[in-house]
Each structure stands twice: as C-alpha cells, then as structure tokens.
Enzyme design. Structure first.
Site, PDB file in Angstrom:
ATOM      1  NE  ARG A  88      48.853  49.214  56.562  1.00 31.63           N
ATOM      2  CZ  ARG A  88      47.586  49.609  56.507  1.00 31.63           C
ATOM      3  NH1 ARG A  88      46.808  49.254  55.518  1.00 31.63           N
ATOM      4  NH2 ARG A  88      47.113  50.379  57.432  1.00 31.63           N
ATOM      5  NE  ARG A 133      40.468  52.800  62.068  1.00 31.89           N
ATOM      6  CZ  ARG A 133      41.212  52.820  60.976  1.00 31.89           C
ATOM      7  NH1 ARG A 133      40.767  53.375  59.874  1.00 31.89           N
ATOM      8  NH2 ARG A 133      42.419  52.292  60.994  1.00 31.89           N
ATOM      9  NE  ARG A 144      46.495  52.119  62.443  1.00 32.61           N
ATOM     10  CZ  ARG A 144      45.687  52.958  61.825  1.00 32.61           C
ATOM     11  NH1 ARG A 144      45.276  54.041  62.422  1.00 32.61           N
ATOM     12  NH2 ARG A 144      45.285  52.708  60.606  1.00 32.61           N
TER      13      ARG A 144
HETATM   14  P1  AMP Z   1      43.772  50.728  57.729  1.00 34.15           P
HETATM   15  O1  AMP Z   1      42.307  50.967  57.882  1.00 34.15           O
HETATM   16  O2  AMP Z   1      44.204  50.643  56.302  1.00 34.15           O
HETATM   17  O3  AMP Z   1      44.607  51.686  58.510  1.00 34.15           O
HETATM   18  O4  AMP Z   1      44.064  49.273  58.343  1.00 34.15           O
HETATM   19  C1  AMP Z   1      43.753  48.965  59.674  1.00 34.15           C
HETATM   20  C2  AMP Z   1      44.567  47.764  60.123  1.00 34.15           C
HETATM   21  O5  AMP Z   1      44.258  46.629  59.292  1.00 34.15           O
HETATM   22  C3  AMP Z   1      46.070  47.907  60.021  1.00 34.15           C
HETATM   23  O6  AMP Z   1      46.622  48.589  61.139  1.00 34.15           O
HETATM   24  C4  AMP Z   1      46.506  46.446  59.976  1.00 34.15           C
HETATM   25  O7  AMP Z   1      46.405  45.836  61.242  1.00 34.15           O
HETATM   26  C5  AMP Z   1      45.424  45.833  59.088  1.00 34.15           C
HETATM   27  N1  AMP Z   1      45.789  45.889  57.656  1.00 34.15           N
HETATM   28  C6  AMP Z   1      45.122  46.570  56.681  1.00 34.15           C
HETATM   29  N2  AMP Z   1      45.718  46.387  55.496  1.00 34.15           N
HETATM   30  C7  AMP Z   1      46.793  45.590  55.718  1.00 34.15           C
HETATM   31  C8  AMP Z   1      47.820  45.055  54.900  1.00 34.15           C
HETATM   32  N3  AMP Z   1      47.885  45.310  53.591  1.00 34.15           N
HETATM   33  N4  AMP Z   1      48.767  44.272  55.489  1.00 34.15           N
HETATM   34  C9  AMP Z   1      48.722  43.979  56.791  1.00 34.15           C
HETATM   35  N5  AMP Z   1      47.794  44.463  57.632  1.00 34.15           N
HETATM   36  C10 AMP Z   1      46.822  45.258  57.110  1.00 34.15           C
END
Ligand code: AMP
Length: 199
Positions: A88, A133, A144
C-alpha cells in the site's frame, strides 16, 4: 505465482480476489482481514494497530511487511497467492520485491481495478454499516480515500514502470468484472490452468 490486487477502497478487490484465488487454487491474502482478526482477538499487535485502523490510517510499513513475510511462507501459498491490500506504499512494494528476490521469486502481475469516483462513492455509501466495519463511517471512508490517493496511488506508476501493471475496468456487476479479470489472467496463464469457477 504472486499476484497483486490494487485499487481504492470500495472498488471490489476483496470479492474478486477470493473468487480468483479459488479458481486458481492459490491463497487469498487480505492484510485488512488479517489485521481485523488481530484486533478482534485482542492480541498485542491488534491493540497496537486498532486506533490507526479505526481512523483510516495505514499501519507502519515494518509491521505489515513482517506479517507478509511470515504469511507468504505458509503451506497454502505453495502454488502462489493473491495479495489483496498489500503493498500500500512504495516502501512496502520495495520490501516485497527484495523479499521475493531473496526467495528467487517475483511478482507475476499487478491488477489495478479502476472505478469512476461517482461509482466508488456510491459503493462505499452502500457498504456503510453492512459489513459492520468501524472504518466504514462516512468520515473515515473519506480519510481512507485520501490516504489511498497520497500513499497507495503512486504504486500505479511504480508497477507500470516495472512492466507489471494490468488495468481492469471495475464498473459493472461482480460477474462482469470477474469475466474481465479472467480474460486478463488467461493472457498470463494457459486457459486450462484457470478453473473459470462457474461459481
Ligand atoms: P482493508 O480491509 O484492506 O481496507 O484494510 C483495512 C485497514 O487495515 C487499512 O485502512 C489500514 O489501516 C490497515 N491495512 C491493511 N493493509 C495494510 C497495508 N498493506 N499497509 C498498512 N495498513 C494496512
């Protein structure tokens, strides 16, 4: 085979990743799901990342890179994996490249899911409250998206320069997007290796 799924929150990467992973017989690694499980379990790591996640911020690069280093060594990754939500940031992408090179491995392709901002906002709105969530409230969704633009969108050029970027139109139903994805995957793999998953 190591595949990366890239795209803004709400674009539908998770749904597509889980379906494609089944069809290819490879692991679906969602860093968001892994971190949410840590938070739910009340582990030390979960407590460390909870607030950042609730606020829509990224967890530190070192933390997530270590998680990926361990996760990709598990036995279900033997034939490969789809990385959904990782990398990311550019430093995460660089760490991934280095880690795979040390294992004499590399990324096969990065699929970027594109969706117009209008559609994205509609999908995020529809998601509010549905998946329960904490980071799906309106203000955190906006944050986000901002974080995606600032920290993650630079990966589009990064992987384009590496010659690994494949763009997928994310408009339309889950089935329509999935057939576009399969068509793109079949360019990389012989069709007999893709169980088109009539599911
Ligand atoms: P997601 O379900 O992929 O949208 O991830 C939810 C949250 O997890 C994100 O908003 C970040 O806080 C954290 N997160 C997930 N993947 C990453 C990553 N590769 N790097 C940093 N934070 C992450």
């Amino acid at each position: 085979m190591k595949i990366i799924f890239l795209g803004p929150p709400g674009v539908g990467k998770g749904t597509q990743a889980s379906r494609l992973a089944d069809a290819l017989g490879i692991a679906h690694i969602s860093t968001g799901d892994m971190l949410r499980a840590e938070v739910a379990s009340g582990s030390e790591l979960g407590n460390k990342v909870r607030t950042l996640m609730d606020e829509g911020q990224l967890v530190p690069d070192e933390t997530i890179v270590e998680i990926i280093e361990n996760r990709t060594l598990q036995s279900d990754c033997i034939n490969g994996c789809i990385l959904d939500g990782f990398p990311r940031t550019v430093p995460q992408a660089a760490a991934l490249k280095e880690m795979l090179a040390a294992r004499e491995d590399g990324i096969s392709a990065t699929y970027l899911f594109n969706l117009s901002e209008d559609q994205l906002l509609k999908r995020l709105e529809g998601r509010r409250g549905v998946q329960n969530r904490k980071d799906d409230s309106e203000d955190v969704q906006v944050e986000r998206l901002k974080v995606y633009q600032e920290k993650t969108a630079p990966l589009i050029d990064y992987y384009r320069e590496e010659g690994l970027l494949v763009e997928i139109d994310g408009n339309g139903t889950i089935n329509v997007v999935y057939s576009r994805l399969l068509a793109a995957i079949e360019k990389m793999l012989p069709p007999e290796e893709v169980n088109a998953g009539e599911n």
